[in-house]
Design a protein around this motif. Structure first.
Motif, mmCIF file in Angstrom:
data_model
loop_
_atom_site.group_PDB
_atom_site.id
_atom_site.type_symbol
_atom_site.label_atom_id
_atom_site.label_comp_id
_atom_site.label_asym_id
_atom_site.label_seq_id
_atom_site.Cartn_x
_atom_site.Cartn_y
_atom_site.Cartn_z
ATOM 1 N N PRO A 91 0.794 -1.243 0.000
ATOM 2 C CA PRO A 91 0.000 0.000 0.000
ATOM 3 C C PRO A 91 0.820 1.284 0.000
ATOM 4 C CG PRO A 91 -0.891 -1.573 1.581
ATOM 5 C CD PRO A 91 0.436 -2.106 1.142
ATOM 6 N N THR A 92 2.145 1.191 0.130
ATOM 7 C CA THR A 92 2.969 2.407 0.072
ATOM 8 C C THR A 92 3.328 2.784 -1.361
ATOM 9 O OG1 THR A 92 5.102 1.241 0.228
ATOM 10 C CG2 THR A 92 3.984 1.776 2.295
ATOM 11 N N ALA A 93 3.061 1.902 -2.316
ATOM 12 C CA ALA A 93 3.486 2.134 -3.700
ATOM 13 C C ALA A 93 2.877 3.382 -4.338
ATOM 14 C CB ALA A 93 3.184 0.900 -4.548
ATOM 15 N N PRO A 94 1.607 3.731 -4.059
ATOM 16 C CA PRO A 94 1.046 4.913 -4.739
ATOM 17 C C PRO A 94 1.649 6.241 -4.293
ATOM 18 C CG PRO A 94 -0.699 3.452 -3.941
ATOM 19 C CD PRO A 94 0.579 3.003 -3.312
ATOM 20 N N ARG A 95 2.354 6.283 -3.185
ATOM 21 C CA ARG A 95 2.892 7.549 -2.688
ATOM 22 C C ARG A 95 3.997 8.068 -3.601
ATOM 23 N NH1 ARG A 95 0.554 8.390 2.564
ATOM 24 N NH2 ARG A 95 1.741 10.326 2.612
ATOM 25 N N ASP A 96 4.190 9.407 -3.576
ATOM 26 C CA ASP A 96 5.173 10.015 -4.475
ATOM 27 C C ASP A 96 6.610 9.908 -3.961
ATOM 28 O OD1 ASP A 96 5.189 11.788 -2.373
ATOM 29 O OD2 ASP A 96 4.176 13.397 -3.466
ATOM 30 N N HIS A 97 6.798 9.469 -2.716
ATOM 31 C CA HIS A 97 8.142 9.277 -2.153
ATOM 32 C C HIS A 97 8.966 10.567 -2.190
ATOM 33 C CE1 HIS A 97 6.851 5.159 -2.652
ATOM 34 N NE2 HIS A 97 7.899 4.730 -1.978
ATOM 35 N N LEU A 98 8.319 11.663 -1.856
ATOM 36 C CA LEU A 98 9.007 12.951 -1.820
ATOM 37 C C LEU A 98 9.210 13.449 -0.393
ATOM 38 C CD1 LEU A 98 7.269 14.789 -4.802
ATOM 39 C CD2 LEU A 98 9.596 13.894 -4.719
ATOM 40 N N GLY A 99 8.892 12.610 0.579
ATOM 41 C CA GLY A 99 9.089 13.004 1.966
ATOM 42 C C GLY A 99 10.561 13.129 2.309
ATOM 43 N N ARG A 100 10.819 13.779 3.426
ATOM 44 C CA ARG A 100 12.200 14.057 3.817
ATOM 45 C C ARG A 100 13.011 12.782 4.014
ATOM 46 N NH1 ARG A 100 13.958 17.847 9.007
ATOM 47 N NH2 ARG A 100 16.226 17.782 8.640
ATOM 48 N N PHE A 101 12.373 11.732 4.513
ATOM 49 C CA PHE A 101 13.093 10.491 4.801
ATOM 50 C C PHE A 101 12.681 9.344 3.876
ATOM 51 C CE2 PHE A 101 12.965 12.836 8.858
ATOM 52 C CZ PHE A 101 14.330 12.949 9.094
ATOM 53 N N ASP A 102 11.973 9.654 2.805
ATOM 54 C CA ASP A 102 11.501 8.586 1.921
ATOM 55 C C ASP A 102 12.631 7.895 1.169
ATOM 56 O OD1 ASP A 102 8.958 9.000 2.751
ATOM 57 O OD2 ASP A 102 8.220 9.929 0.911
#
Length: 239
Positions: A91-102
């Motif tokens: 379920p984490t796949a749709p996120r854009d992964h632009l967070g500070r610690f992504d």
């Protein structure tokens, strides 16, 4: 006076937007998602925060391994670490992964994948050298992907699908462990993935080298005889 219409200038991409796009593409490539994630991504909505979910999945795998539940002949229990990974990380796949610690997600995910492989393999008495080969093959694919993207060379999307992705690989291993045939599954994955990743990587780099050779030859032809002589003399002096 007749005026000619001028072609509209091409829009200049926003540097920050381009940076975000490249960062997302890189991290998604480093995740090494496969066909199962591609199938489910559109049905998962906004998805879970990548870092917390992946950390929880890693902790769950560690806890399951430390509990002593896994063992040869335990059947469906061998699927527990795989289910934890699938339920929490897919379920984490749709996120854009632009967070500070992504940026931590790919190494955490790969570590959790390798740990699951080791736990299942040891519990099922799979030869340790075979587990090492599988981890090496997947690790090589990860390294090749990282190196290529840092050179601005992106692997073809079909490579990630054909490589099954972390989720399908773990699912196959979990089912194999539950059915008592993990050694055969690991051996088959080693053979298939080893050939796939090696052949695709070598052919891609050879093709890139051939494409770069004419450009290099053109640059050499543009050099004047005097420049060529100076370059040759300089190289001879260094020797």
């Amino acid at each position: 006076m007749i005026t000619h219409p001028q072609a509209a200038a091409a829009p200049v991409p926003d540097p920050d937007e381009e940076r975000r796009r490249v960062q997302t593409a890189r991290l998604l490539a480093y995740r090494d998602d496969g066909p199962l994630v591609a199938l489910l991504r559109g049905a998962m909505g906004p998805g879970l925060p990548p870092v917390p979910a992946t950390l929880v999945a890693l902790a769950a795998v560690i806890a399951i391994g430390a509990s002593g539940l896994l063992g040869d002949g335990t059947g469906a229990v061998m699927l527990l670490p795989v289910v934890a990974m699938l339920v929490l990380v897919i379920p984490t796949a749709p996120r854009d992964h632009l967070g500070r610690f992504d940026w931590l997600v790919p190494p955490l995910l790969r570590g959790a994948e390798f740990l699951t492989v080791i736990l299942l393999g040891l519990a099922a008495d799979t030869p340790k050298w075979l587990l090492f080969v599988l981890i090496y093959v997947v690790g090589y694919h990860t390294y090749d992907t990282v190196y290529r993207t840092r050179q601005g060379i992106w692997p073809a999307p079909w490579v990630f699908q054909a490589g099954l992705g972390w989720e399908t690989r773990l699912l196959l291993l979990g089912v194999g462990a539950a059915l008592g045939v993990l050694t055969w599954v690991v051996a088959a994955l080693c053979l298939y993935l080893g050939v796939l990743f090696a052949v695709e990587s070598v052919t891609s780099w050879v093709r890139l080298d051939k494409q770069a050779s004419p450009a290099q030859a053109s640059d050499d032809l543009e050099a004047s005889p005097e420049e060529a002589m100076e370059q040759a003399t300089g190289e001879a002096d260094k020797a």
